[in-house]
Design a protein around this motif. Sequence first.
Motif, PDB file in Angstrom:
ATOM      1  N   THR A 275       0.839  -1.197   0.000  1.00 30.78           N
ATOM      2  CA  THR A 275       0.000   0.000   0.000  1.00 30.78           C
ATOM      3  C   THR A 275       0.876   1.251   0.000  1.00 30.78           C
ATOM      4  OG1 THR A 275      -0.125  -0.012   2.422  1.00 30.78           O
ATOM      5  CG2 THR A 275      -1.881  -1.132   1.222  1.00 30.78           C
ATOM      6  N   ILE A 276       0.404   2.265  -0.677  1.00 28.67           N
ATOM      7  CA  ILE A 276       1.108   3.547  -0.728  1.00 28.67           C
ATOM      8  C   ILE A 276       0.640   4.390   0.452  1.00 28.67           C
ATOM      9  CG2 ILE A 276       1.529   5.629  -2.093  1.00 28.67           C
ATOM     10  CD1 ILE A 276       0.888   3.938  -4.591  1.00 28.67           C
ATOM     11  N   PRO A 277       1.548   4.836   1.300  1.00 24.73           N
ATOM     12  CA  PRO A 277       1.143   5.536   2.517  1.00 24.73           C
ATOM     13  C   PRO A 277       0.639   6.943   2.246  1.00 24.73           C
ATOM     14  CG  PRO A 277       3.508   5.607   2.316  1.00 24.73           C
ATOM     15  CD  PRO A 277       3.019   4.727   1.192  1.00 24.73           C
ATOM     16  N   GLU A 278      -0.199   7.410   3.154  1.00 23.73           N
ATOM     17  CA  GLU A 278      -0.577   8.810   3.177  1.00 23.73           C
ATOM     18  C   GLU A 278       0.512   9.586   3.915  1.00 23.73           C
ATOM     19  OE1 GLU A 278      -3.115  10.219   1.700  1.00 23.73           O
ATOM     20  OE2 GLU A 278      -3.978   8.333   0.960  1.00 23.73           O
ATOM     21  N   VAL A 279       0.907  10.706   3.376  1.00 23.74           N
ATOM     22  CA  VAL A 279       1.896  11.550   4.042  1.00 23.74           C
ATOM     23  C   VAL A 279       1.144  12.664   4.761  1.00 23.74           C
ATOM     24  CG1 VAL A 279       3.914  13.032   3.757  1.00 23.74           C
ATOM     25  CG2 VAL A 279       3.611  11.039   2.273  1.00 23.74           C
ATOM     26  N   PRO A 280       1.243  12.757   6.092  1.00 31.40           N
ATOM     27  CA  PRO A 280       0.532  13.825   6.800  1.00 31.40           C
ATOM     28  C   PRO A 280       0.954  15.198   6.299  1.00 31.40           C
ATOM     29  CG  PRO A 280       1.458  12.214   8.344  1.00 31.40           C
ATOM     30  CD  PRO A 280       2.032  11.902   7.000  1.00 31.40           C
ATOM     31  N   ALA A 281       0.036  16.148   6.389  1.00 31.83           N
ATOM     32  CA  ALA A 281       0.380  17.524   6.011  1.00 31.83           C
ATOM     33  C   ALA A 281       1.503  18.064   6.884  1.00 31.83           C
ATOM     34  CB  ALA A 281      -0.851  18.421   6.121  1.00 31.83           C
ATOM     35  N   HIS A 282       1.580  17.552   8.108  1.00 37.67           N
ATOM     36  CA  HIS A 282       2.664  17.929   9.022  1.00 37.67           C
ATOM     37  C   HIS A 282       3.113  16.653   9.731  1.00 37.67           C
ATOM     38  CE1 HIS A 282       5.008  20.625  11.627  1.00 37.67           C
ATOM     39  NE2 HIS A 282       4.640  19.849  12.630  1.00 37.67           N
ATOM     40  N   ILE A 283       4.203  16.066   9.228  1.00 36.51           N
ATOM     41  CA  ILE A 283       4.722  14.843   9.846  1.00 36.51           C
ATOM     42  C   ILE A 283       5.066  15.130  11.305  1.00 36.51           C
ATOM     43  CG2 ILE A 283       6.644  13.190   9.837  1.00 36.51           C
ATOM     44  CD1 ILE A 283       6.762  13.517   6.794  1.00 36.51           C
ATOM     45  N   PRO A 284       4.626  14.270  12.230  1.00 31.00           N
ATOM     46  CA  PRO A 284       4.900  14.533  13.644  1.00 31.00           C
ATOM     47  C   PRO A 284       6.386  14.530  13.961  1.00 31.00           C
ATOM     48  CG  PRO A 284       3.857  12.383  13.345  1.00 31.00           C
ATOM     49  CD  PRO A 284       3.809  13.066  12.034  1.00 31.00           C
ATOM     50  N   ARG A 285       6.745  15.289  15.018  1.00 32.84           N
ATOM     51  CA  ARG A 285       8.128  15.394  15.475  1.00 32.84           C
ATOM     52  C   ARG A 285       8.236  14.952  16.924  1.00 32.84           C
ATOM     53  NH1 ARG A 285       7.213  18.017  10.766  1.00 32.84           N
ATOM     54  NH2 ARG A 285       8.387  19.898  10.276  1.00 32.84           N
ATOM     55  N   ILE A 286       9.391  14.420  17.281  1.00 31.13           N
ATOM     56  CA  ILE A 286       9.714  14.121  18.663  1.00 31.13           C
ATOM     57  C   ILE A 286      11.214  14.241  18.822  1.00 31.13           C
ATOM     58  CG2 ILE A 286       9.863  11.619  18.230  1.00 31.13           C
ATOM     59  CD1 ILE A 286       8.820  11.191  21.098  1.00 31.13           C
ATOM     60  N   THR A 287      11.664  14.817  19.935  1.00 27.25           N
ATOM     61  CA  THR A 287      13.111  14.923  20.141  1.00 27.25           C
ATOM     62  C   THR A 287      13.686  13.550  20.443  1.00 27.25           C
ATOM     63  OG1 THR A 287      12.997  15.301  22.524  1.00 27.25           O
ATOM     64  CG2 THR A 287      12.810  17.249  21.090  1.00 27.25           C
ATOM     65  N   LEU A 288      14.959  13.379  20.176  1.00 30.85           N
ATOM     66  CA  LEU A 288      15.606  12.096  20.438  1.00 30.85           C
ATOM     67  C   LEU A 288      15.490  11.723  21.915  1.00 30.85           C
ATOM     68  CD1 LEU A 288      17.354   9.693  19.561  1.00 30.85           C
ATOM     69  CD2 LEU A 288      19.376  11.111  19.979  1.00 30.85           C
ATOM     70  N   LEU A 289      15.693  12.700  22.797  1.00 30.44           N
ATOM     71  CA  LEU A 289      15.613  12.418  24.220  1.00 30.44           C
ATOM     72  C   LEU A 289      14.221  11.916  24.602  1.00 30.44           C
ATOM     73  CD1 LEU A 289      17.244  12.563  26.867  1.00 30.44           C
ATOM     74  CD2 LEU A 289      16.324  14.866  27.207  1.00 30.44           C
ATOM     75  N   ASP A 290      13.190  12.574  24.085  1.00 27.31           N
ATOM     76  CA  ASP A 290      11.824  12.146  24.382  1.00 27.31           C
ATOM     77  C   ASP A 290      11.505  10.805  23.734  1.00 27.31           C
ATOM     78  OD1 ASP A 290      11.388  14.385  25.906  1.00 27.31           O
ATOM     79  OD2 ASP A 290      10.348  15.506  24.320  1.00 27.31           O
ATOM     80  N   ALA A 291      12.064  10.548  22.554  1.00 25.27           N
ATOM     81  CA  ALA A 291      11.834   9.276  21.868  1.00 25.27           C
ATOM     82  C   ALA A 291      12.405   8.117  22.684  1.00 25.27           C
ATOM     83  CB  ALA A 291      12.452   9.304  20.474  1.00 25.27           C
ATOM     84  N   ARG A 292      13.588   8.302  23.204  1.00 31.30           N
ATOM     85  CA  ARG A 292      14.209   7.252  24.023  1.00 31.30           C
ATOM     86  C   ARG A 292      13.373   6.991  25.270  1.00 31.30           C
ATOM     87  NH1 ARG A 292      20.077   6.690  22.994  1.00 31.30           N
ATOM     88  NH2 ARG A 292      20.352   6.233  25.198  1.00 31.30           N
ATOM     89  N   ALA A 293      12.876   8.073  25.888  1.00 33.15           N
ATOM     90  CA  ALA A 293      12.059   7.925  27.089  1.00 33.15           C
ATOM     91  C   ALA A 293      10.745   7.214  26.769  1.00 33.15           C
ATOM     92  CB  ALA A 293      11.792   9.294  27.707  1.00 33.15           C
ATOM     93  N   LEU A 294      10.147   7.553  25.621  1.00 32.62           N
ATOM     94  CA  LEU A 294       8.862   6.960  25.250  1.00 32.62           C
ATOM     95  C   LEU A 294       8.965   5.447  25.085  1.00 32.62           C
ATOM     96  CD1 LEU A 294       6.341   8.376  22.675  1.00 32.62           C
ATOM     97  CD2 LEU A 294       6.883   5.953  22.695  1.00 32.62           C
ATOM     98  N   VAL A 295       9.960   4.974  24.331  1.00 33.54           N
ATOM     99  CA  VAL A 295      10.044   3.526  24.082  1.00 33.54           C
ATOM    100  C   VAL A 295      10.408   2.769  25.355  1.00 33.54           C
ATOM    101  CG1 VAL A 295      10.568   3.786  21.628  1.00 33.54           C
ATOM    102  CG2 VAL A 295      12.444   3.656  23.255  1.00 33.54           C
ATOM    103  N   THR A 296      11.084   3.446  26.293  1.00 33.24           N
ATOM    104  CA  THR A 296      11.398   2.799  27.568  1.00 33.24           C
ATOM    105  C   THR A 296      10.152   2.725  28.451  1.00 33.24           C
ATOM    106  OG1 THR A 296      13.703   3.540  27.504  1.00 33.24           O
ATOM    107  CG2 THR A 296      12.813   2.911  29.651  1.00 33.24           C
TER     108      THR A 296
END
Length: 446
Positions: A275-296
């Motif tokens: 399937t061909i994905p939909e690209v959001p009008a504004h792709i979400p952002r997250i800082t690396l520090l917050d990304a590491r905390a989220l997956v933990t």
Amino acid sequence: MTTAPETSTPHPAQPLPRTFTRDLAAHDGQQVRLQGFVHARRDLGGVQFVVLRDVSGITQCVGSGLSLPLSESSVEITGTVKAHPKAPGGYEVQISDFRVISAAVEAPPVEIPKMEWNVNPETMLDYRVVTVRGLKERAALKVQAELVAGFRDHLITEGFTEISTPKIVSAGAEGGANLFPIDYFGHPAYLAQSPQLYKQIMVGVFERVFEVAAVYRAEEHATSRHLNEYLSLDVEMGFIDDEEDVMALQNRVLAAIMVRLRERAGAEFALLGATIPEVPAHIPRITLLDARALVTEKYGHQVGGKDLDPEAERLLSQHYAEEHGSDFVFVTKYPRAARPFYAHPDTNPDGSQSTDITRGYDLLFRGIEITSGGQRIHDHAMLMESIAAYRLKPESLEGYTEVFKYGMPPHGGFAIGAERLTAKLLGISNVRYARAFPRDRHRLTP
């Protein structure tokens, strides 16, 4: 004196124009001339079946009394088109004339119609000169060709100029040891690991530039996501405010690529069940520090090292797909230790320059990084300080640093790995199948 009556020499009958298999429906009941390859064949004694493959698809042809050549022979078939519900595409050709253009001298080493990527990948790659003819194999390459065309066309509409940069260089763009050395008339040189330094120089010429070219990484990976030679889609743009301008551009580029894929490669996606994905009008952002905390915190995964590991990338993508409906997520504010010397430092809340965080980012798509990008250093003094901090030799980078003495504007860019994006779009588990003739840790042929 008598004059002999005039005689006319009859002209030979003109051959029918070539018809492609995709157009058979428009010729129902008519005679057509096809050219292509023997994709498959069956001889039932009195009746022979030939599945012919051309650039547009396959079709079943039926005849009698034929002397069938080996599979992959190139042939020409003339016959009448008839509707047939069980034939590929709903039509078959009843053969009236069968001609071998170039006969295969031996049977193919694998049965191309029965190939599967997960059966014996090394065999598939060993015989790539033939296996690349497979319907799925060429579908992946067709998708990549349209992806590249969409990338190029959109950037041109935004005022970018395509450039071509050297692939034999005196030093690496990113430092480190992942360079292929070569002997350049008795002098040490390397295969370029990135056009980064040159495309920055060209910002001073055209302001907005891009390149589509191979790059080389001497990394001793032997994984399903790495190649040592791959197609890099590089972009650099001047007069930006910060990395947000770069991410916004990439957002638009990806959206344009997906539009083109829907228009030009729908059949290939259908064949591969993708399937061909939909690209959001504004792709979400997250800082690396917050990304590491989220997956933990959410998944209990402890992230080691200075970046996200493959499992963290997968989990973070899973979160954004489930919670935000996005196959894409930008991971921003990378530490200096995880970025090359030219990455622009971020600004602290008090307006001072950060010594730890940069304006670099990665883009994740369906669980894997497909892009690195960000704002670059444009100030000469800041650049020289960064080179010293990274313990690089300034003299080895003089050809690059010199341009920053002459008023370089704030600029940034990104690079997309075409094979990796193609593989993720199509659900191909090994990136090697997203390149016609891959080069990896163990492969120099074909």
